[in-house]
Design a protein around this motif. Structure first.
Motif, PDB file in Angstrom:
ATOM      1  N   VAL A  54       0.831  -1.206   0.000  1.00 49.38           N
ATOM      2  CA  VAL A  54       0.000   0.000   0.000  1.00 49.38           C
ATOM      3  C   VAL A  54       0.866   1.258   0.000  1.00 49.38           C
ATOM      4  N   LEU A  55       1.912   1.277   0.821  1.00 49.45           N
ATOM      5  CA  LEU A  55       2.783   2.448   0.869  1.00 49.45           C
ATOM      6  C   LEU A  55       3.566   2.610  -0.432  1.00 49.45           C
ATOM      7  N   ALA A  56       3.932   1.512  -1.074  1.00 50.26           N
ATOM      8  CA  ALA A  56       4.595   1.598  -2.385  1.00 50.26           C
ATOM      9  C   ALA A  56       3.638   2.167  -3.425  1.00 50.26           C
ATOM     10  N   THR A  61       1.876   6.809  -6.718  1.00 44.78           N
ATOM     11  CA  THR A  61       0.802   7.742  -7.056  1.00 44.78           C
ATOM     12  C   THR A  61       1.232   9.178  -6.812  1.00 44.78           C
ATOM     13  N   LEU A  62       1.893   9.427  -5.686  1.00 44.62           N
ATOM     14  CA  LEU A  62       2.363  10.779  -5.386  1.00 44.62           C
ATOM     15  C   LEU A  62       3.434  11.228  -6.371  1.00 44.62           C
ATOM     16  N   LEU A  69       6.387  10.921  -0.869  1.00 49.03           N
ATOM     17  CA  LEU A  69       6.067  10.624   0.524  1.00 49.03           C
ATOM     18  C   LEU A  69       6.660  11.662   1.467  1.00 49.03           C
ATOM     19  N   ASN A  70       7.808  12.242   1.116  1.00 45.12           N
ATOM     20  CA  ASN A  70       8.424  13.259   1.958  1.00 45.12           C
ATOM     21  C   ASN A  70       7.592  14.528   2.055  1.00 45.12           C
ATOM     22  N   HIS A  71       6.650  14.681   1.130  1.00 43.55           N
ATOM     23  CA  HIS A  71       5.818  15.885   1.107  1.00 43.55           C
ATOM     24  C   HIS A  71       4.361  15.582   1.465  1.00 43.55           C
ATOM     25  N   PHE A  95       8.591   6.514   6.388  1.00 44.41           N
ATOM     26  CA  PHE A  95       8.507   7.981   6.399  1.00 44.41           C
ATOM     27  C   PHE A  95       9.698   8.656   7.064  1.00 44.41           C
ATOM     28  N   GLY A  96      10.410   7.940   7.925  1.00 45.19           N
ATOM     29  CA  GLY A  96      11.566   8.545   8.579  1.00 45.19           C
ATOM     30  C   GLY A  96      11.182   9.757   9.406  1.00 45.19           C
TER      31      GLY A  96
END
Length: 278
Positions: A54-56, A61-62, A69-71, A95-96
């Motif tokens: 899901v995160l991939a 998509t972003l 993901l950083n934004h 996300f770090g």
């Protein structure tokens, strides 16, 4: 101008008339991402694999939408599998230090263990977005997971879901009305730290665990917001040992926001006292 992101290579999406994402006013709004697999080599393995997939998908998509993901500014997570600790571990690794605001709730009617949607800032190489993350506002109970209490970007505040905790998860008002007031007190404190206030809230989403408490919730909510009512969505979900969770999107105030303690509050002396003693 609105830009719609359609089918993406490598991202399996549910059959739907909705695009994968919509880009408008410097923000990306994604559709819900699920761990959809196709083909014999992509069979279900375990919950951790679902989370990573899901995160991939969200990352792809972003990226296609001009973000990353950083934004990411705000994440909403719907779980059918209660393994929150395992989800948090993978999520934090992905996300770090760039933790978005986040709300996580349990739902029952889904064939997937997890679904995630988000709001993110568009990345402009000439002028990268200014993003401010608020980890823990003064006087608030410590955060319980890998998320920021609020994220400020594009002149807007995106909050995580707030619960009726005073100093800890175990320290909550006993009655439901008190829990609603405490949750809204917490929301107000975070907005003030982010440069906004209740009068500048544009959208509220409320998650209740008992639909019979909606009328009582509405009474307290109307008292708090008075004539400055935001748009609102309310739904019934499962939340870990709490009666409700409230998140919002608000506008940053031009100039210093009203002090919720020194100004005459809409929310009554009981909430003013709670803010002073947190």
């Amino acid at each position: 101008m609105i830009r719609r992101i359609g089918t993406l290579d490598g991202v399996n999406a549910l059959p739907s008339p909705s695009p994968q994402a919509v880009v408008a006013n410097g923000l990306v709004f994604t559709s819900g991402q699920v761990p959809l697999r196709t083909g014999p080599d992509e069979e279900y393995r375990n919950f951790a694999d679902d989370v990573r997939l899901v995160l991939a998908n969200l990352s792809a998509t972003l990226e296609a939408s001009g973000s990353s993901l950083n934004h990411a500014l705000k994440i909403t997570t719907f779980l059918t599998d209660p393994r929150l600790a395992e989800y948090n571990e993978i999520y934090a690794d992905v996300f770090g230090d760039n933790l978005p605001a986040r709300t996580t709730v349990m739902v029952s009617e889904s064939k997937y263990s997890i679904e995630i949607h988000c709001i993110a800032a568009v990345v402009d190489g000439q002028k990268p977005p200014l993003i401010r993350r608020i980890a823990n506002a003064p006087g608030m109970a410590p955060v319980l997971g890998p998320y920021s209490q609020a994220v400020v970007a594009n002149g807007m505040v995106f909050t995580s879901g707030q619960i009726p905790a005073r100093t800890s998860m175990q320290d909550q008002p006993e009655d439901f009305a008190g829990q609603v007031r405490q949750t809204l007190t917490n929301l107000e404190a975070i907005l003030h730290e982010a440069g906004s206030d209740l009068a500048h809230v544009a959208k509220v989403t409320t998650y209740l665990t008992d639909p019979e408490q909606l009328a009582e919730y509405n009474g307290v909510y109307a008292e708090v917001f008075g004539s400055t009512l935001p748009a609102r969505t309310s739904c019934c979900v499962g939340i870990w040992d709490i009666a409700l969770e409230i998140e919002c999107i608000a506008l940053v105030v031009d100039g210093p926001p009203e002090d919720p303690i020194s100004q005459e509050p809409k929310i009554g002396s009981d909430i003013r006292e709670a803010v002073q003693t947190c």
